[in-house]
Design a protein around this motif. Structure first.
Motif, PDB file in Angstrom:
ATOM      1  N   TRP A  79       0.846  -1.188   0.000  1.00 26.27           N
ATOM      2  CA  TRP A  79       0.000   0.000   0.000  1.00 26.27           C
ATOM      3  C   TRP A  79       0.886   1.245   0.000  1.00 26.27           C
ATOM      4  CZ3 TRP A  79      -0.747  -4.251   3.088  1.00 26.27           C
ATOM      5  CH2 TRP A  79      -1.961  -4.948   2.950  1.00 26.27           C
TER       6      TRP A  79
ATOM      7  N   THR B 137       0.644   5.575   0.541  1.00 30.60           N
ATOM      8  CA  THR B 137      -0.164   6.730   0.907  1.00 30.60           C
ATOM      9  C   THR B 137       0.757   7.894   1.223  1.00 30.60           C
ATOM     10  OG1 THR B 137      -1.956   7.518   2.343  1.00 30.60           O
ATOM     11  CG2 THR B 137      -0.243   6.189   3.383  1.00 30.60           C
TER      12      THR B 137
ATOM     13  N   LYS C  38      -5.952   0.639   6.803  1.00 26.14           N
ATOM     14  CA  LYS C  38      -6.541   1.934   7.107  1.00 26.14           C
ATOM     15  C   LYS C  38      -5.437   2.864   7.611  1.00 26.14           C
ATOM     16  CE  LYS C  38     -11.113   0.179   8.475  1.00 26.14           C
ATOM     17  NZ  LYS C  38     -12.096   0.103   9.592  1.00 26.14           N
TER      18      LYS C  38
ATOM     19  N   GLU D  48      -8.992   5.859   7.283  1.00 25.71           N
ATOM     20  CA  GLU D  48      -9.440   5.769   5.903  1.00 25.71           C
ATOM     21  C   GLU D  48      -8.822   4.562   5.199  1.00 25.71           C
ATOM     22  OE1 GLU D  48      -8.831   9.321   3.704  1.00 25.71           O
ATOM     23  OE2 GLU D  48      -9.878  10.613   5.138  1.00 25.71           O
TER      24      GLU D  48
ATOM     25  N   ILE E 273      -7.054   2.505   2.439  1.00 31.55           N
ATOM     26  CA  ILE E 273      -6.060   2.828   1.416  1.00 31.55           C
ATOM     27  C   ILE E 273      -6.070   1.716   0.366  1.00 31.55           C
ATOM     28  CG2 ILE E 273      -3.633   3.296   0.951  1.00 31.55           C
ATOM     29  CD1 ILE E 273      -5.046   5.393   2.682  1.00 31.55           C
TER      30      ILE E 273
END
Length: 216
Positions: free
Chosen positions: A129, A131, A196, A200, A202
């Motif tokens: 992931w 972000t 998260k 939120e 991801i």
């Protein structure tokens, strides 16, 4: 992954003759922006950016890993061949082959496998992931076989807590809150993982997509 230098295109050719870089001061001659090939490689849960410079006039070869110079060879009369090195016990080889039109192809092998094959195999054993929070990029990698979790290549030690249907693993970095969730799916889907960040969800990214990005 094998490709010709992206600078070898008609639109990128200089309109005026240019001197080779050997006339420049050493600190400018060996700038990292001069590389002709670049790969991103996942090794043991960490991401590495490998950059290669091939001076076809001077015979120079240089290799950087995550911005650090690890190999420099000057005045090599043979312009094709292999350069080998290790990253975290993985044996890497950069191979230079001739191509039509006085060009060259650059290929990377990791533990005997071509870069594309190796990356595709790793993609089946890793969840990744990406972000960005307050201008800082965070890369979270989960090793499916060991369940090790890395944030920006740093191994985390937090343990998961059992919840209804699976586990939640909470950890924090620079005040940013992460939660890695594992839930039981169907027999065909197995365990589903999600991440998260500050509450939120991801979206997961593929290692193939990461190969097109810079590794910080």
């Amino acid at each position: 992954m094998s490709f010709l230098s992206p600078t070898l295109k008609i639109e990128n050719l200089a309109k005026e003759p240019e001197l080779v870089q050997d006339h420049l001061a050493e600190e400018n001659r060996y700038a990292r922006g001069n590389f002709v090939a670049r790969w991103c490689v996942p090794i043991n849960g960490k991401m590495y950016r490998i950059e290669f410079d091939h001076g076809t006039t001077s015979g120079r070869r240089m290799i950087w890993v995550n911005g650090k110079e690890i190999i420099r060879r000057d005045w090599m009369f043979k312009l094709v061949g292999d350069d080998s090195f290790k990253i975290d016990n993985a044996r890497c080889i950069i191979r230079v082959d001739p191509a039509p039109g006085f060009k060259y192809e650059y290929s990377l092998y990791i533990d005997g496998r071509p870069h594309k094959q190796y990356t595709e195999e790793q993609a089946r054993t890793l969840k990744t992931w990406l972000t960005v929070v307050d201008g800082v990029e965070y890369r979270v990698v989960l090793e499916l076989d060991s369940l090790n979790v890395f944030i920006n290549d740093q191994l985390r030690s937090e343990m998961g807590d059992f919840v209804d249907g699976g586990t939640d693993t909470d950890f924090e970095e620079n005040g940013v809150k992460f939660q890695l969730c594992a839930r039981l799916g169907s027999e065909s889907n197995g365990i589903r993982h999600s991440l998260k960040v500050n509450g939120e969800i991801i979206p997961e990214v593929s290692l193939i997509d990461l190969d097109e990005k810079d590794v910080k």
